[in-house]
Design a protein around this motif. Structure first.
Motif, PDB file in Angstrom:
ATOM      1  N   ALA A 280     -54.038 -57.799  34.247  1.00 26.74           N
ATOM      2  CA  ALA A 280     -53.633 -57.013  33.073  1.00 26.74           C
ATOM      3  C   ALA A 280     -52.116 -57.038  32.912  1.00 26.74           C
ATOM      4  CB  ALA A 280     -54.130 -55.582  33.209  1.00 26.74           C
ATOM      5  N   MET A 281     -51.380 -56.958  34.019  1.00 30.31           N
ATOM      6  CA  MET A 281     -49.926 -57.040  33.952  1.00 30.31           C
ATOM      7  C   MET A 281     -49.485 -58.414  33.465  1.00 30.31           C
ATOM      8  SD  MET A 281     -48.905 -55.024  37.473  1.00 30.31           S
ATOM      9  CE  MET A 281     -47.123 -55.264  37.290  1.00 30.31           C
ATOM     10  N   ARG A 282     -50.124 -59.467  33.943  1.00 33.89           N
ATOM     11  CA  ARG A 282     -49.776 -60.829  33.521  1.00 33.89           C
ATOM     12  C   ARG A 282     -50.000 -61.008  32.018  1.00 33.89           C
ATOM     13  NH1 ARG A 282     -48.402 -63.948  37.700  1.00 33.89           N
ATOM     14  NH2 ARG A 282     -49.592 -63.995  39.647  1.00 33.89           N
ATOM     15  N   ALA A 283     -51.050 -60.379  31.494  1.00 27.72           N
ATOM     16  CA  ALA A 283     -51.344 -60.520  30.068  1.00 27.72           C
ATOM     17  C   ALA A 283     -50.186 -60.021  29.216  1.00 27.72           C
ATOM     18  CB  ALA A 283     -52.627 -59.777  29.726  1.00 27.72           C
ATOM     19  N   LEU A 284     -49.510 -58.953  29.656  1.00 24.91           N
ATOM     20  CA  LEU A 284     -48.337 -58.472  28.930  1.00 24.91           C
ATOM     21  C   LEU A 284     -47.095 -59.274  29.297  1.00 24.91           C
ATOM     22  CD1 LEU A 284     -48.741 -54.574  28.924  1.00 24.91           C
ATOM     23  CD2 LEU A 284     -49.270 -56.214  27.123  1.00 24.91           C
ATOM     24  N   ALA A 285     -46.945 -59.631  30.573  1.00 31.32           N
ATOM     25  CA  ALA A 285     -45.757 -60.371  31.005  1.00 31.32           C
ATOM     26  C   ALA A 285     -45.658 -61.719  30.307  1.00 31.32           C
ATOM     27  CB  ALA A 285     -45.775 -60.560  32.519  1.00 31.32           C
ATOM     28  N   ARG A 286     -46.787 -62.366  30.031  1.00 33.84           N
ATOM     29  CA  ARG A 286     -46.732 -63.687  29.393  1.00 33.84           C
ATOM     30  C   ARG A 286     -46.337 -63.602  27.926  1.00 33.84           C
ATOM     31  NH1 ARG A 286     -52.362 -64.650  30.809  1.00 33.84           N
ATOM     32  NH2 ARG A 286     -51.578 -66.656  31.535  1.00 33.84           N
ATOM     33  N   ARG A 287     -46.312 -62.383  27.363  1.00 37.94           N
ATOM     34  CA  ARG A 287     -45.854 -62.201  25.983  1.00 37.94           C
ATOM     35  C   ARG A 287     -44.382 -61.810  25.918  1.00 37.94           C
ATOM     36  NH1 ARG A 287     -49.957 -57.918  23.517  1.00 37.94           N
ATOM     37  NH2 ARG A 287     -48.748 -58.363  21.620  1.00 37.94           N
ATOM     38  N   ALA A 288     -43.810 -61.414  27.040  1.00 36.69           N
ATOM     39  CA  ALA A 288     -42.470 -60.817  27.049  1.00 36.69           C
ATOM     40  C   ALA A 288     -41.385 -61.839  26.733  1.00 36.69           C
ATOM     41  CB  ALA A 288     -42.200 -60.171  28.395  1.00 36.69           C
ATOM     42  N   THR A 289     -40.421 -61.401  25.925  1.00 36.91           N
ATOM     43  CA  THR A 289     -39.199 -62.169  25.715  1.00 36.91           C
ATOM     44  C   THR A 289     -37.999 -61.437  26.310  1.00 36.91           C
ATOM     45  OG1 THR A 289     -38.981 -61.186  23.523  1.00 36.91           O
ATOM     46  CG2 THR A 289     -40.027 -63.346  23.651  1.00 36.91           C
ATOM     47  N   THR A 290     -38.136 -60.132  26.504  1.00 37.45           N
ATOM     48  CA  THR A 290     -37.156 -59.338  27.242  1.00 37.45           C
ATOM     49  C   THR A 290     -37.920 -58.350  28.118  1.00 37.45           C
ATOM     50  OG1 THR A 290     -35.339 -59.502  25.640  1.00 37.45           O
ATOM     51  CG2 THR A 290     -35.368 -57.554  27.043  1.00 37.45           C
ATOM     52  N   VAL A 291     -37.471 -58.235  29.367  1.00 39.90           N
ATOM     53  CA  VAL A 291     -38.066 -57.291  30.312  1.00 39.90           C
ATOM     54  C   VAL A 291     -36.967 -56.363  30.813  1.00 39.90           C
ATOM     55  CG1 VAL A 291     -39.370 -57.013  32.459  1.00 39.90           C
ATOM     56  CG2 VAL A 291     -39.745 -59.042  31.032  1.00 39.90           C
ATOM     57  N   VAL A 292     -37.228 -55.056  30.764  1.00 42.48           N
ATOM     58  CA  VAL A 292     -36.265 -54.076  31.257  1.00 42.48           C
ATOM     59  C   VAL A 292     -36.974 -53.222  32.301  1.00 42.48           C
ATOM     60  CG1 VAL A 292     -34.591 -52.288  30.676  1.00 42.48           C
ATOM     61  CG2 VAL A 292     -35.203 -54.017  28.964  1.00 42.48           C
ATOM     62  N   CYS A 293     -36.490 -53.287  33.544  1.00 46.14           N
ATOM     63  CA  CYS A 293     -37.125 -52.586  34.662  1.00 46.14           C
ATOM     64  C   CYS A 293     -36.237 -51.426  35.105  1.00 46.14           C
ATOM     65  CB  CYS A 293     -37.341 -53.529  35.836  1.00 46.14           C
ATOM     66  SG  CYS A 293     -38.322 -54.994  35.429  1.00 46.14           S
ATOM     67  N   LEU A 294     -36.827 -50.241  35.223  1.00 43.85           N
ATOM     68  CA  LEU A 294     -36.062 -49.043  35.526  1.00 43.85           C
ATOM     69  C   LEU A 294     -36.546 -48.383  36.811  1.00 43.85           C
ATOM     70  CD1 LEU A 294     -35.959 -47.400  31.959  1.00 43.85           C
ATOM     71  CD2 LEU A 294     -34.415 -49.103  32.928  1.00 43.85           C
ATOM     72  N   ALA A 295     -35.767 -48.508  37.871  1.00 39.75           N
ATOM     73  CA  ALA A 295     -35.944 -47.748  39.116  1.00 39.75           C
ATOM     74  C   ALA A 295     -37.365 -47.805  39.658  1.00 39.75           C
ATOM     75  CB  ALA A 295     -35.510 -46.296  38.905  1.00 39.75           C
TER      76      ALA A 295
END
Length: 364
Positions: A280-295
């Motif tokens: 499920a995470m990969r399904a969204l990650a493969r659409r990402a053009t920008t990723v912002v990770c917070l803590a």
């Protein structure tokens, strides 16, 4: 100032070393879930396989630590070891310079290099670094991505512990700067606890005062949500009226809450099966053009493992994928880079302050 994405420069396959490179070699899988010896492991960079004389094929959806499988239709796909089945054809080769028919292209976007002194101070990103320019770049990037990209946020629970940060992130969601969200059980649990009780782990989210029997508040929240059966039902019935999760549901933003061995409850939407959560995470990650990770160190590294440094657009062109890690800990940012996410940009600050500042800046 409008953002201008860097232009991608593909490899020059007329170079003598690439023009004379052999074809990529494939070998059949002998046992389910086990790659042949000398399998090729993928990276975050664009990779090309020499599949026919003079024809180099780009891996369109790559990610690190996987293998390349060739289908019956000759299409190349990047898959995890656990997806391999006996008879699958897997690419072999440990060299990345073309000599095995595999070329890893790590400088396709050719960002302008800054001249380096032989001896200089402050060459590493630390908490003492200035980040004003990074914020300005991020404002321009998110303004572009709101219309033309897919912004994926990866959140740790610290964001739910502060009133202003929760409100600021909810406004980002409603303003269109959030297209997908990844988290564990803790972030939604404490955000919903704040919505229901005004606390996070039993402490008021504004005054920081402990409340009577505060250690029950997140458990009461989980119990209430589990009784209702879903977060969406709690929102629809008016039980949850504000907060991060409320904004996600209200704006129909896709999210994945991945389970953990330490979870309480968990919430009904939390995916307990680790590989189902990964999918499920990969399904969204493969659409990402920008990723912002917070803590959230572990979720950040997991998402980094799923995210390449590039995305192939519908017209066949390539653009970079921007990956930000925002954390107070220098160690967290360095560990992410040391785990292979080499294109990560680190902003070292309190994530609550970061979100409030970011939202204010995007409002202008």
């Amino acid at each position: 100032m409008p953002l201008r994405l860097p232009v991608y420069h593909p490899p020059d396959f007329t170079r003598p070393d690439l023009a004379t490179a052999p074809l990529a070699v494939f070998e059949a899988v002998a046992q389910d879930g086990v790659a042949p010896e000398s399998y090729h492991a993928t990276s975050i960079f664009p990779e090309y396989l020499h599949v026919a004389p003079g024809k180099w094929q780009l891996l369109e959806e790559s990610r690190m630590d996987c293998v390349v499988r060739r289908g019956a239709d000759e299409r190349l796909e990047v898959v995890e070891f656990r997806r391999l089945r006996r008879g699958d054809q897997v690419a072999l080769g440990r060299h990345e310079d073309g000599r095995d028919g595999i070329y890893v292209h790590d400088d396709g976007f050719r960002l302008a290099a800054q001249p380096q002194e032989k001896f200089a101070f402050r060459t590493l990103t630390t908490r003492e670094s200035s980040f004003s320019f990074d914020y300005d770049e991020l404002y321009a990037l998110l303004a572009h991505e709101r219309q033309a990209g897919f912004v994926l946020w990866v959140l740790g629970p610290a964001l739910a512990f502060d009133r202003d940060a929760r409100q600021a992130f909810a406004r980002l969601v409603r303003a269109g700067y959030v297209h997908g969200l990844l988290a564990g059980n803790a972030l939604p649990t404490h955000d919903l606890e704040a919505a229901l009780h005004g606390t996070a782990l039993g402490q008021e989210i504004y005054r920081k005062q402990p409340v009577a029997q505060g250690h029950y508040k997140h458990l009461d929240t989980l119990n209430q949500l589990r009784a209702l059966g879903s977060i969406e039902r709690a929102v629809a019935r008016g039980l949850v009226r504000e907060g991060i999760v409320h904004a996600l549901v209200e704006k129909h933003i896709p999210y994945v809450f991945a389970g953990s061995i330490r979870d309480d409850g968990p919430l009904p939407e939390v995916i307990a099966d680790v590989y189902a959560a990964q999918d499920a995470m990969r399904a969204l990650a493969r659409r990402a053009t920008t990723v912002v990770c917070l803590a959230t160190q572990l979720h950040t590294i997991a998402t980094g493992n799923m995210t390449p440094s590039y995305r192939v657009l519908p017209d066949g062109s390539l653009r970079p994928v921007y990956f930000y890690s925002v954390d107070m800990s220098e160690f967290a940012a360095q560990k992410l880079i040391n785990r292979g996410s080499l294109s990560t940009r680190a902003i070292l600050t309190n994530v609550q302050d970061f979100v409030v500042t970011l939202e204010r800046g995007l409002r202008g």
